[in-house]
Design a protein around this motif. Structure first.
Motif: not given
Length: 421
Positions: A340-347, A327-335, A368-378
């Motif tokens: 809506e496009d960002l959401v499609r890729e992350l989903n 996810i971090g790598m994807a966000l780095h590439q989606m500057g 683990a899902k709760a940890k992933l939610s927290y990571y996404l939020r931050q």
């Protein structure tokens, strides 16, 4: 349920076939595969003599092309891409096709599928990693809590061609098909900026080749067959095997030295080697173990720490780290992506991860899902607050919450896979 429904469809097509012109290429392939499967299942010693010509039937080639395209197949050694083939003309390409294709797998897979043991789950129709995880948990619950977690050293790179061909010949007598497979085994592979393998190569299956998983399964089927035999040392000791491709575990109430020595002897005879540093014997009631991205622990519930223990199956830390990195790598590439496009890729990434680790009645991925939610939020807050993003409408806002409510971002903590998965 999925396998049962598919078999009913195939049986109906065999018993009440449509006229050939009315049948799709997929239906015709299913009918042919079912016939091969039933023949192999009913006659264990039968060898198939006429297969090569079937590879080049138009409906076989058409269906194999559809599968390659659906899987997003990359260019081969010749560098020809899907887009170039479509521009050239698919029908014209299929007519001129010589000796490359997913078509060979479509023809020979049902023959060997009829022979494969129940303990094998990797790269097989209607079987999955989740099925293997469920079977391991089932064995643990029945008291098979001593586990030998085996790791093969560079399995795909060390399969001996001569012995693999012997295994193929148990079912295939068509010399042209055997010759074709030998040709693929010696095909050069482009890796690390250079071509490897070639005509002098005598070991290994080309990684990434569509037929390689089937061939690797076929070779380890020799091991499955010995271990699962009713008269084997393993079965007499109540030891069960669960295998997914080259990852496998032996499970029993007690794993003595004799069966483990026998395992090593079998692998040595096959030209394969156990990685002694990674292979280990575990008493699962005392120590956790990992398999296919999951960790198995004998835990007490945090809600009832004094209660009975249960088999806690959940994503391991490495799997959680990997999805965060992706996810971090994807966000780095989606500057400069729109929300809506960002959401499609992350989903796509979130959905795939949760669908894999959420096994109803088997796994417990909530933490683990709760940890992933927290990571996404931050991570999303940081993403939209970067200097280059100050003009974004999500700058200094609750980006995660807005993306979830307004743009449909999946919150891992709340997401549940469809019931059919």
């Amino acid at each position: 349920m999925k396998e049962s429904n598919q078999r009913k469809v195939e049986e109906q097509l065999i018993l009440f076939p449509k006229k050939r012109k009315e049948m799709s290429s997929c239906e015709r392939v299913q009918v042919y595969q079912r016939k091969l499967y039933l023949k192999a299942k009913q006659e264990k010693d039968f060898r198939f003599y006429i297969l090569y010509d079937k590879i080049f039937l138009h409906y076989i080639l058409t269906e194999s092309w559809k599968q390659v395209k659906a899987n997003g197949g990359s260019a081969g050694v010749d560098g020809v891409t899907i887009a170039q083939i479509e521009q050239y003309g698919v029908d014209k390409f299929l007519k001129e096709l010589s000796e490359d294709q997913t078509a060979c797998k479509l023809v020979i897979e049902p023959i060997f599928e009829a022979d494969f043991e129940e303990c094998s789950y990797g790269f097989r129709p209607n079987r999955s990693a989740q099925d293997a995880i469920a079977k391991i948990k089932e064995h643990l619950k029945t008291g098979k809590t001593e586990v030998y977690d085996a790791d093969l050293s560079k399995y795909f790179d060390t399969i001996p061609h001569d012995r693999l061909i012997i295994a193929l010949k148990e079912r295939i007598a068509d010399k042209r098909v055997l010759k074709l497979i030998e040709k693929w085994l010696k095909a050069p592979v482009y890796e690390d900026g250079q071509y490897k393998g070639g005509k002098k190569n005598k070991i290994g299956t080309p990684q990434g080749g569509v037929i390689s998983p089937l061939l690797s399964n076929l070779y380890l089927h020799l091991l499955d067959r010995v271990i699962d035999s009713a008269t084997s040392l393993f079965r007499k000791a109540g030891i069960m095997l669960v295998r997914y491709a080259d990852d496998f575990v032996l499970m029993g109430r007690k794993l003595e030295k004799a069966p483990l020595d026998r395992l090593r002897e079998l692998l040595n005879r096959m030209g394969l080697t156990l990685n002694d540093e990674k292979s280990k014997l575990i008493r699962a009631t005392e120590l956790p173990f990992n398999f296919l991205g999951f960790i198995f622990r004998y835990d007490r519930s945090f809600k009832n720490p004094q209660g009975e223990k249960f088999w806690n199956v959940k994503p391991n830390e490495r799997s959680l780290t990997k999805i965060r990195q992706n996810i971090g790598m994807a966000l780095h590439q989606m500057g400069h992506f729109k929300p809506e496009d960002l959401v499609r890729e992350l989903n796509a990434k979130i959905r795939g991860w949760v669908n894999y680790f959420e096994i109803p009645g088997v796994s417990y991925p909530y933490v683990a899902k709760a940890k992933l939610s927290y990571y996404l939020r931050q991570r999303l807050r940081t993403y939209f607050n970067r200097k280059s993003q100050r003009k974004s409408r999500l700058y200094r806002k609750q980006a995660f919450e807005l993306l979830v409510t307004k743009f449909g971002l999946i919150d891992p903590k709340q997401y549940r896979p469809p019931a059919c998965l």
